[in-house]
Scaffold this motif. Structure first.
Motif: not given
Length: 85
Positions: A63-85
């Motif tokens: 099966r293909v794992v939905d990694t995009a959904g995991r990344v988005e959920r992580f970013e919503r929970r912990y926010g993005r860093t200033a360097d990544a913007r």
């Protein structure tokens, strides 16, 4: 190689319990169970749970794992860093 320190390598049949596929190869494993192979000779038999005949990656049923959904959920929970913007 020094003599007497290495285990003996011998022909052994490995059988996949999930698919029933068996293959003959050399190994240092030993077994009390035996099987008569296609060439008429008897070899030790080792049963394995998974081989390339039943593993989802090799059979194409993985099966293909939905990694995009995991990344988005992580970013919503912990926010993005200033360097990544």
């Amino acid at each position: 190689m020094r003599h007497g320190i290495h285990p003996d390598s011998r022909p052994v049949v490995f059988r996949d319990r999930a698919s029933g596929h068996a293959f003959l190869t050399r190994s240092t494993l030993d077994s009390t169970r035996t099987i008569e192979w296609e060439d008429g000779r008897t070899y030790p038999l080792v049963d394995v749970e998974t081989s390339s005949a039943s593993h989802p990656f090799y059979t194409g049923t993985s099966r293909v794992v939905d990694t995009a959904g995991r990344v988005e959920r992580f970013e919503r929970r912990y926010g993005r860093t200033a360097d990544a913007r």
